[in-house]
Motif scaffolding. Structure first.
Motif, mmCIF file in Angstrom:
data_model
loop_
_atom_site.group_PDB
_atom_site.id
_atom_site.type_symbol
_atom_site.label_atom_id
_atom_site.label_comp_id
_atom_site.label_asym_id
_atom_site.label_seq_id
_atom_site.Cartn_x
_atom_site.Cartn_y
_atom_site.Cartn_z
ATOM 1 N N ARG A 125 0.833 -1.214 0.000
ATOM 2 C CA ARG A 125 0.000 0.000 0.000
ATOM 3 C C ARG A 125 0.867 1.262 0.000
ATOM 4 O O ARG A 125 0.461 2.316 -0.508
ATOM 5 N N ASN A 133 0.201 2.526 13.982
ATOM 6 C CA ASN A 133 -0.305 1.163 13.770
ATOM 7 C C ASN A 133 -0.031 0.630 12.368
ATOM 8 O O ASN A 133 0.251 -0.552 12.202
ATOM 9 N N LEU A 134 -0.134 1.500 11.358
ATOM 10 C CA LEU A 134 0.214 1.114 9.980
ATOM 11 C C LEU A 134 1.071 2.269 9.452
ATOM 12 O O LEU A 134 0.605 3.065 8.634
ATOM 13 N N LEU A 139 1.793 2.818 5.535
ATOM 14 C CA LEU A 139 0.515 2.844 4.803
ATOM 15 C C LEU A 139 -0.240 4.146 5.081
ATOM 16 O O LEU A 139 -0.699 4.833 4.156
ATOM 17 N N LEU A 140 -0.351 4.495 6.363
ATOM 18 C CA LEU A 140 -1.191 5.657 6.702
ATOM 19 C C LEU A 140 -0.504 6.975 6.386
ATOM 20 O O LEU A 140 -1.164 7.965 6.068
ATOM 21 N N TRP A 182 -0.700 7.353 2.566
ATOM 22 C CA TRP A 182 -2.113 7.591 2.210
ATOM 23 C C TRP A 182 -2.402 9.086 2.172
ATOM 24 O O TRP A 182 -3.308 9.558 1.486
ATOM 25 N N GLU A 223 -8.856 11.621 10.302
ATOM 26 C CA GLU A 223 -9.270 10.214 10.347
ATOM 27 C C GLU A 223 -8.996 9.727 11.770
ATOM 28 O O GLU A 223 -7.838 9.575 12.164
ATOM 29 N N VAL A 259 -5.886 -1.727 14.663
ATOM 30 C CA VAL A 259 -6.360 -1.212 13.381
ATOM 31 C C VAL A 259 -7.598 -0.391 13.686
ATOM 32 O O VAL A 259 -8.532 -0.876 14.337
ATOM 33 N N CYS A 260 -7.608 0.852 13.213
ATOM 34 C CA CYS A 260 -8.743 1.716 13.552
ATOM 35 C C CYS A 260 -10.054 1.140 13.045
ATOM 36 O O CYS A 260 -11.107 1.377 13.617
ATOM 37 N N LEU A 261 -9.989 0.357 11.964
ATOM 38 C CA LEU A 261 -11.200 -0.208 11.353
ATOM 39 C C LEU A 261 -11.604 -1.520 12.004
ATOM 40 O O LEU A 261 -12.603 -2.123 11.639
ATOM 41 N N PHE A 277 -11.780 -4.818 5.556
ATOM 42 C CA PHE A 277 -10.543 -4.153 5.094
ATOM 43 C C PHE A 277 -10.241 -4.502 3.632
ATOM 44 O O PHE A 277 -9.085 -4.670 3.252
ATOM 45 N N ARG A 286 -10.088 -2.855 0.338
ATOM 46 C CA ARG A 286 -10.025 -1.442 0.005
ATOM 47 C C ARG A 286 -9.893 -1.201 -1.490
ATOM 48 O O ARG A 286 -9.054 -1.814 -2.147
ATOM 49 N N PHE A 292 -13.118 7.556 1.759
ATOM 50 C CA PHE A 292 -12.737 6.902 3.012
ATOM 51 C C PHE A 292 -12.677 7.949 4.118
ATOM 52 O O PHE A 292 -12.090 9.012 3.960
#
Ligand code: NAD
Ligand code: 6OD
Length: 502
Positions: free
Chosen positions: A122, A171-172, A175-176, A179, A270, A303-305, A464, A466, A472
């Motif tokens: 990602r 946490n990621l 990726l985050l 993003w 987010e 993971v926030c999700l 997850f 995506r 998002f």
């Protein structure tokens, strides 16, 4: 231009345990504050290296270099020149895939099987996707009637917003962060990134790849530090920053929004969640169990999700619970590189203490502890890491803190429900509105329930999954704004209308 002037992978003396460095105007620096901290590996508490803490001088220098790059070569580039460089950047990330993977797993302790599948790919995809968006932007046009009959033509232009402050969590990490950096750069902005204090490595390493890809100095800057009273707050209060994009907790989001009010800077937030999964009796049980195991325990629940509230229709409640328990107990904690590892550690001792405090409160309130509830015995040096048991409870009241507050650990509360109406009402009974997972084979029910859930994203029979073109973000206390695909234009560009009287 190595960030630690250390040997590269493949060279003698290569060691992935590195000191971090700020990356300002295309160069790595330890800065002049003289302050910093030890970066600890969550696997065993060992020292990875030193992280310098940016003070006002470093944040100023980073913002100034971002402003200069906007006014300089980056700001003057055509879209195809800019997106060409970002394509080279994405290729550069893939070329150094193993460096990113190793750095991410050192900083977080997460299984390599997870990071190799999600985090690092990602990191590259976040650039390629938004270069595609940047190449296909269209804007509106109106022909307008006027009293003289000659009319007017209105059309819109989109300009980069300017210097974007990017504040990211642990946490990621790659990726985050990408993003946000992906769309920001693709749409012509420059950035100053403040990564989480717990995970500095991949954000720093990306500086090296920026230089290798030929991205001009000042386009991507990194300052390390903490939030309040440190680099994070200095960045959000800096008048040279035109917009702030943030991923993290709702509490920090509130502080950042207040900082952004000065100077009327826009924010994209987010934030946290307390996400429900709804398991209907008409679900495919294999899929529902497998998906819920992932949504509760992936990334050790960080993971926030992720799902922290599981609502199961009564006829399948006990069967589902038994299978979730068996799945949780089959997750093996272990080293990132071991393919049998199903669970990494928590990010820090602080975070583990926080999660354990919920374990203690749930037990004290008489929860039925279906599995877990403590700390596993780990062998050898891993005993010094921040390990925690995957945990499932039932029997807590709907207003218990373990059911209402975001825990951000490998745990969930499972509760039965009878009717669809009740399931929707339980799911929406939260100040948060980030994500939900819905498990049913009844298509009409899927559409009906998804439309009633107050969330930014509702997965049906998946989690997850995506598509980066979709909007998002979070509803309610889970955020402000939407990013992804063309939705990112709202935050990363400023639209202006040109009205031409004909
Ligand atoms: P956090 O809010 O503590 O920190 C996130 C980042 O913000 C860090 O870089 C931190 O240094 C910085 N920060 C904190 N306070 C600040 C301030 N006042 N000013 C400027 N910077 C500040 O979050 P965390 O503990 O790193 O991450 C976990 C949280 O993030 C959870 O609540 C989780 O739900 C949320 N999260 C949300 C999403 C999403 O997409 N909605 C994604 C990942 C994580
Ligand atoms: O997939 C994404 O784009 C995204 N922002 C995921 C967030 C995950 C939270 O931990």
């Amino acid at each position: 231009m190595n960030f630690l002037s250390q040997p590269r992978r493949g060279q003698a003396g290569f060691n992935p345990r590195r000191d971090a460095a700020h990356f300002i105007n295309g160069a790595f620096t330890q800065g002049a504050s003289g302050k910093g901290w030890d970066n600890l590996c969550p696997l065993d508490g060992s020292r990875i290296g030193h992280v310098p803490e940016a003070g006002a001088a470093e944040v100023d220098a980073a913002v100034n270099s971002a402003r200069a790059a906007l006014a300089g070569p980056w700001g003057r580039m055509t879209v195809s020149e800019r997106t060409g460089l970002l394509a080279a950047l994405a290729a550069g990330i893939n070329k150094r895939f193993d460096d990113f993977l190793e750095a991410e797993c050192l900083d977080t302790g997460k299984p390599m099987s997870l990071a190799a599948h999600i985090d690092i790919p990602r990191g590259a995809a976040n650039f390629t996707m938004f270069t595609d968006v940047a190449k296909t932007i269209s804007t509106e046009t109106f022909t307008t009637d006027t009293p003289d009959g000659k009319g007017a033509l209105n059309y819109a232009l989109r300009r980069p917003r300017g210097v974007i402050g990017v504040i990211s969590p642990w946490n990621l990490p790659l990726l985050l962060m990408t993003w946000k950096v992906g769309p920001a750069l693709a749409l012509g902005n420059t950035v100053v990134v403040k990564p989480s204090e717990a995970t500095p490595l991949t954000t720093t390493l990306l500086g090296e790849v920026m230089n290798e890809a030929g991205i001009p100095p000042g386009v991507y800057n990194v300052v390390h530090g903490f939030g309040p009273g440190s680099a994070g707050e200095l960045l959000t209060r800096h008048p040279g920053v035109n917009g702030i994009t943030f991923t993290g907790s709702t509490r920090s989001g509130e502080a950042i929004m207040q900082a952004a009010a000065k100077g009327i800077r826009p924010v994209s937030l987010e934030l946290g969640g307390k996400n429900p999964a709804l398991i209907f009796a008409d679900c495919d049980m294999d899929k529902a169990v497998e998906g819920t195991l992932r949504s509760v325990f992936a990334n050790c629940g960080q993971v926030c999700l992720g799902t922290e509230r599981v609502y199961v229709q009564r006829p399948v409640f006990e069967a589902f619970l038994a299978r979730l328990k068996a799945g949780a107990e089959a997750l093996r904690p272990g080293r990132p590189e071991d393919p049998a590892t199903g669970l990494g550690p928590m990010i820090s001792e602080t975070q583990r203490r926080k999660v354990l405090s919920y374990y203690e409160r749930a037990a004290a309130s008489g929860a039925r502890i279906v599995t877990g509830g403590g700390v596993p015995q780990m062998p050898g040096e891993l005993a010094g890491g921040y390990w925690i048991e995957p945990t499932i409870w039932t029997g807590l009241a709907d207003d218990h803190p373990a059911v209402t507050e975001e825990i951000f650990g490998p745990c969930c509360h499972v509760r039965p429900f009878d009717t669809e109406e009740e399931a929707v009402s339980l799911a929406n009974n939260t100040p948060y509105g980030l994500a939900a997972a819905l498990w049913t084979e009844n298509l009409s029910r899927a559409h009906r329930v998804a439309a009633r859930l107050e969330v930014g994203i509702c997965w049906v029979n998946s989690w997850f999954l995506r598509d980066l073109r979709t909007a998002f973000g979070g509803a309610k206390a889970s955020g402000i704004g939407r990013e992804g695909g063309v939705h990112s234009l709202e935050f990363y560009t400023e639209i202006s209308n040109v009205c031409i009287k004909l």
